[in-house]
Every structure is written in C-alpha cells, then in structure tokens.
Motif scaffolding. Structure first.
Motif, PDB file in Angstrom:
ATOM      1  N   ALA A 143      49.528  11.032  -1.987  1.00  0.00           N
ATOM      2  CA  ALA A 143      50.284  10.713  -3.204  1.00  0.00           C
ATOM      3  C   ALA A 143      49.345  10.341  -4.352  1.00  0.00           C
ATOM      4  O   ALA A 143      49.584  10.725  -5.504  1.00  0.00           O
ATOM      5  CB  ALA A 143      51.270   9.572  -2.933  1.00  0.00           C
ATOM      6  N   ASP A 144      48.288   9.614  -4.051  1.00  0.00           N
ATOM      7  CA  ASP A 144      47.325   9.252  -5.101  1.00  0.00           C
ATOM      8  C   ASP A 144      46.517  10.450  -5.556  1.00  0.00           C
ATOM      9  O   ASP A 144      46.163  10.564  -6.727  1.00  0.00           O
ATOM     10  CB  ASP A 144      46.431   8.112  -4.623  1.00  0.00           C
ATOM     11  CG  ASP A 144      47.200   6.813  -4.538  1.00  0.00           C
ATOM     12  OD1 ASP A 144      47.787   6.399  -5.545  1.00  0.00           O
ATOM     13  OD2 ASP A 144      47.232   6.220  -3.441  1.00  0.00           O
ATOM     14  N   THR A 145      46.235  11.367  -4.654  1.00  0.00           N
ATOM     15  CA  THR A 145      45.551  12.602  -5.031  1.00  0.00           C
ATOM     16  C   THR A 145      46.422  13.407  -5.983  1.00  0.00           C
ATOM     17  O   THR A 145      45.936  13.935  -6.994  1.00  0.00           O
ATOM     18  CB  THR A 145      45.197  13.430  -3.777  1.00  0.00           C
ATOM     19  OG1 THR A 145      44.308  12.657  -2.963  1.00  0.00           O
ATOM     20  CG2 THR A 145      44.535  14.745  -4.144  1.00  0.00           C
ATOM     21  N   ILE A 146      47.716  13.471  -5.711  1.00  0.00           N
ATOM     22  CA  ILE A 146      48.644  14.174  -6.600  1.00  0.00           C
ATOM     23  C   ILE A 146      48.681  13.497  -7.967  1.00  0.00           C
ATOM     24  O   ILE A 146      48.695  14.165  -9.003  1.00  0.00           O
ATOM     25  CB  ILE A 146      50.045  14.258  -5.958  1.00  0.00           C
ATOM     26  CG1 ILE A 146      49.992  15.217  -4.765  1.00  0.00           C
ATOM     27  CG2 ILE A 146      51.094  14.695  -6.979  1.00  0.00           C
ATOM     28  CD1 ILE A 146      51.222  15.190  -3.883  1.00  0.00           C
ATOM     29  N   ALA A 147      48.663  12.164  -7.990  1.00  0.00           N
ATOM     30  CA  ALA A 147      48.641  11.437  -9.266  1.00  0.00           C
ATOM     31  C   ALA A 147      47.399  11.798 -10.079  1.00  0.00           C
ATOM     32  O   ALA A 147      47.479  11.972 -11.302  1.00  0.00           O
ATOM     33  CB  ALA A 147      48.702   9.930  -9.023  1.00  0.00           C
ATOM     34  N   ILE A 148      46.264  11.926  -9.423  1.00  0.00           N
ATOM     35  CA  ILE A 148      45.031  12.335 -10.114  1.00  0.00           C
ATOM     36  C   ILE A 148      45.191  13.758 -10.652  1.00  0.00           C
ATOM     37  O   ILE A 148      44.837  14.046 -11.798  1.00  0.00           O
ATOM     38  CB  ILE A 148      43.806  12.215  -9.188  1.00  0.00           C
ATOM     39  CG1 ILE A 148      43.515  10.744  -8.867  1.00  0.00           C
ATOM     40  CG2 ILE A 148      42.585  12.880  -9.831  1.00  0.00           C
ATOM     41  CD1 ILE A 148      42.481  10.534  -7.775  1.00  0.00           C
ATOM     42  N   MET A 149      45.745  14.641  -9.831  1.00  0.00           N
ATOM     43  CA  MET A 149      45.931  16.032 -10.254  1.00  0.00           C
ATOM     44  C   MET A 149      46.839  16.127 -11.477  1.00  0.00           C
ATOM     45  O   MET A 149      46.609  16.945 -12.363  1.00  0.00           O
ATOM     46  CB  MET A 149      46.524  16.857  -9.103  1.00  0.00           C
ATOM     47  CG  MET A 149      45.554  17.071  -7.960  1.00  0.00           C
ATOM     48  SD  MET A 149      46.321  17.722  -6.450  1.00  0.00           S
ATOM     49  CE  MET A 149      47.122  19.185  -7.011  1.00  0.00           C
ATOM     50  N   ARG A 150      47.858  15.288 -11.553  1.00  0.00           N
ATOM     51  CA  ARG A 150      48.835  15.325 -12.647  1.00  0.00           C
ATOM     52  C   ARG A 150      48.371  14.569 -13.899  1.00  0.00           C
ATOM     53  O   ARG A 150      49.016  14.650 -14.933  1.00  0.00           O
ATOM     54  CB  ARG A 150      50.162  14.745 -12.170  1.00  0.00           C
ATOM     55  CG  ARG A 150      50.838  15.630 -11.161  1.00  0.00           C
ATOM     56  CD  ARG A 150      52.158  15.059 -10.731  1.00  0.00           C
ATOM     57  NE  ARG A 150      52.833  15.989  -9.836  1.00  0.00           N
ATOM     58  CZ  ARG A 150      53.827  15.653  -9.041  1.00  0.00           C
ATOM     59  NH1 ARG A 150      54.289  14.414  -9.026  1.00  0.00           N
ATOM     60  NH2 ARG A 150      54.375  16.556  -8.261  1.00  0.00           N
ATOM     61  N   ALA A 151      47.278  13.834 -13.790  1.00  0.00           N
ATOM     62  CA  ALA A 151      46.835  12.980 -14.899  1.00  0.00           C
ATOM     63  C   ALA A 151      46.244  13.756 -16.065  1.00  0.00           C
ATOM     64  O   ALA A 151      46.101  13.208 -17.154  1.00  0.00           O
ATOM     65  CB  ALA A 151      45.822  11.957 -14.387  1.00  0.00           C
ATOM     66  N   GLY A 152      45.883  15.000 -15.864  1.00  0.00           N
ATOM     67  CA  GLY A 152      45.322  15.796 -16.952  1.00  0.00           C
ATOM     68  C   GLY A 152      43.895  15.423 -17.311  1.00  0.00           C
ATOM     69  O   GLY A 152      43.471  15.611 -18.445  1.00  0.00           O
ATOM     70  N   LEU A 153      43.165  14.891 -16.359  1.00  0.00           N
ATOM     71  CA  LEU A 153      41.778  14.483 -16.594  1.00  0.00           C
ATOM     72  C   LEU A 153      40.863  15.692 -16.551  1.00  0.00           C
ATOM     73  O   LEU A 153      41.129  16.669 -15.855  1.00  0.00           O
ATOM     74  CB  LEU A 153      41.354  13.469 -15.521  1.00  0.00           C
ATOM     75  CG  LEU A 153      42.233  12.232 -15.405  1.00  0.00           C
ATOM     76  CD1 LEU A 153      41.851  11.422 -14.170  1.00  0.00           C
ATOM     77  CD2 LEU A 153      42.135  11.391 -16.657  1.00  0.00           C
ATOM     78  N   ARG A 154      39.739  15.583 -17.262  1.00  0.00           N
ATOM     79  CA  ARG A 154      38.763  16.674 -17.254  1.00  0.00           C
ATOM     80  C   ARG A 154      37.720  16.406 -16.174  1.00  0.00           C
ATOM     81  O   ARG A 154      37.082  15.358 -16.183  1.00  0.00           O
ATOM     82  CB  ARG A 154      38.109  16.798 -18.622  1.00  0.00           C
ATOM     83  CG  ARG A 154      39.114  17.220 -19.703  1.00  0.00           C
ATOM     84  CD  ARG A 154      38.439  17.293 -21.036  1.00  0.00           C
ATOM     85  NE  ARG A 154      37.360  18.267 -20.988  1.00  0.00           N
ATOM     86  CZ  ARG A 154      37.372  19.447 -21.589  1.00  0.00           C
ATOM     87  NH1 ARG A 154      38.415  19.790 -22.301  1.00  0.00           N
ATOM     88  NH2 ARG A 154      36.347  20.257 -21.508  1.00  0.00           N
ATOM     89  N   GLY A 155      37.583  17.362 -15.263  1.00  0.00           N
ATOM     90  CA  GLY A 155      36.627  17.228 -14.188  1.00  0.00           C
ATOM     91  C   GLY A 155      37.032  18.079 -13.004  1.00  0.00           C
ATOM     92  O   GLY A 155      37.786  19.042 -13.149  1.00  0.00           O
ATOM     93  N   LYS A 156      36.550  17.698 -11.833  1.00  0.00           N
ATOM     94  CA  LYS A 156      36.764  18.494 -10.628  1.00  0.00           C
ATOM     95  C   LYS A 156      37.249  17.604  -9.490  1.00  0.00           C
ATOM     96  O   LYS A 156      36.630  16.589  -9.167  1.00  0.00           O
ATOM     97  CB  LYS A 156      35.446  19.171 -10.232  1.00  0.00           C
ATOM     98  CG  LYS A 156      35.533  20.105  -9.069  1.00  0.00           C
ATOM     99  CD  LYS A 156      36.260  21.361  -9.446  1.00  0.00           C
ATOM    100  CE  LYS A 156      36.179  22.384  -8.342  1.00  0.00           C
ATOM    101  NZ  LYS A 156      36.946  23.571  -8.622  1.00  0.00           N
TER     102      LYS A 156
END
Length: 169
Positions: A143-156
């Motif tokens: 769930a936290d990985t999905i939150a990171i994916m949805r955050a729109g952050l620049r990176g990998k």
C-alpha cells in the motif's frame, strides 16, 4: 540521551532538518511520526513522538512516516519500521552500507530514488540547503509503494523481491 539528528546536514549544521511539506502531502496521510521535531511548522502525521518521547521505545500504530535520525541510529529505526510493516522512511541512499543491505534490501517492499537532491527545511519553516547526499523513500508495504507511485514524484521506483529466488510482486 543525545540530541537526535533529523534530515541532512548543510553548511549551517543544525540538529534538525524537516521533510519538505509538499513531499508529506504527496504521500498521503500518516498516523504517526515517531521522529518528529519538538517544534515543527507543519504536521507530518496525526500523532507525533519527539526526542522527548523516545519514539524508538514507544509503541507504533497505523501508517508511519519516518524521517529518522541520520547516522548510526538510522537502521535501528528502520528495523522497527520493517517489523511494524506499514510506513515510509526517508533516508540517504547509502546503498553500500551494511545497514542498507540488512534493513532495506532484505526487508523493504520498495525503494524510490529521487531525481536530484531534496531541499530540507529548518524548524522555523524556512527552506534550508540541499541535502549533501541523494535521498530515497523506503516502503515497507504494498500500500505504501502504491502511495509512492501515485505521488507524482520524479525519480525511479524499485520493487524489491522477497528473496533472490522469487520475482517481485
């Protein structure tokens, strides 16, 4: 007890550096920040433990935001987060250290590598300097990985396999 160090050191060498508020907002709501500064210009979670509370020894509940003291103590905090199983940590990308191998590569669900370096903040709310090393977000749950994916952050984002013989989920 020594004064904890949060965030990155810059030329001004202050004790506490705060996570950029936009980053916290982008990652969603957190239930607990066990490493919160005593004085903070914005909230990082619904509940906070400060150095006065000794968040490492206190019980944790819910989704955790963790910007731990940097240095030798960092991986003790990450061990607790890994055991807790729900939350995101912000640490330096010191991928070569034993601690990173033991508590991130061996236990985390994912690691997000930022493009460029973060700018932290002073407890006054004023922007501080740029971090002196690259930073990563470490996720300890899908769930936290999905939150990171949805955050729109620049990176990998790198999803970590449970062990070397299994593909990532």
């Amino acid at each position: 007890m020594q004064r904890a160090f949060f965030g990155a050191r810059t030329a001004q060498t202050k004790d506490e550096w705060l996570t950029p508020p936009d980053l916290i907002r982008q990652l969603g709501e957190f239930d607990l920040d066990p490493c919160a500064p005593v004085n903070r210009p914005w909230e990082t979670a619904k509940r906070h433990y400060t150095i006065e509370d000794d968040g490492l020894s206190r019980p944790w509940a819910g989704r955790i935001w963790l910007n731990p003291p940097y240095g030798k103590e960092t991986f003790r905090w990450l061990d607790k987060l890994a055991d807790h199983g729900s939350g995101i940590a912000l640490i330096f990308a010191r991928t070569d250290t034993k601690g990173f191998h033991k508590t991130v590569w061996a236990k985390a669900h994912a690691v997000f590598f930022f493009e460029g370096r973060l700018k932290f903040y002073h407890v006054t709310g004023k922007q501080a300097g740029t971090a002196n090393a690259p930073s990563v977000l470490v996720s300890y749950s899908p769930a936290d990985t999905i939150a990171i994916m949805r955050a729109g952050l620049r990176g990998k984002l790198v999803i970590i396999a449970a062990n070397d013989n299994e593909p990532p989920k």
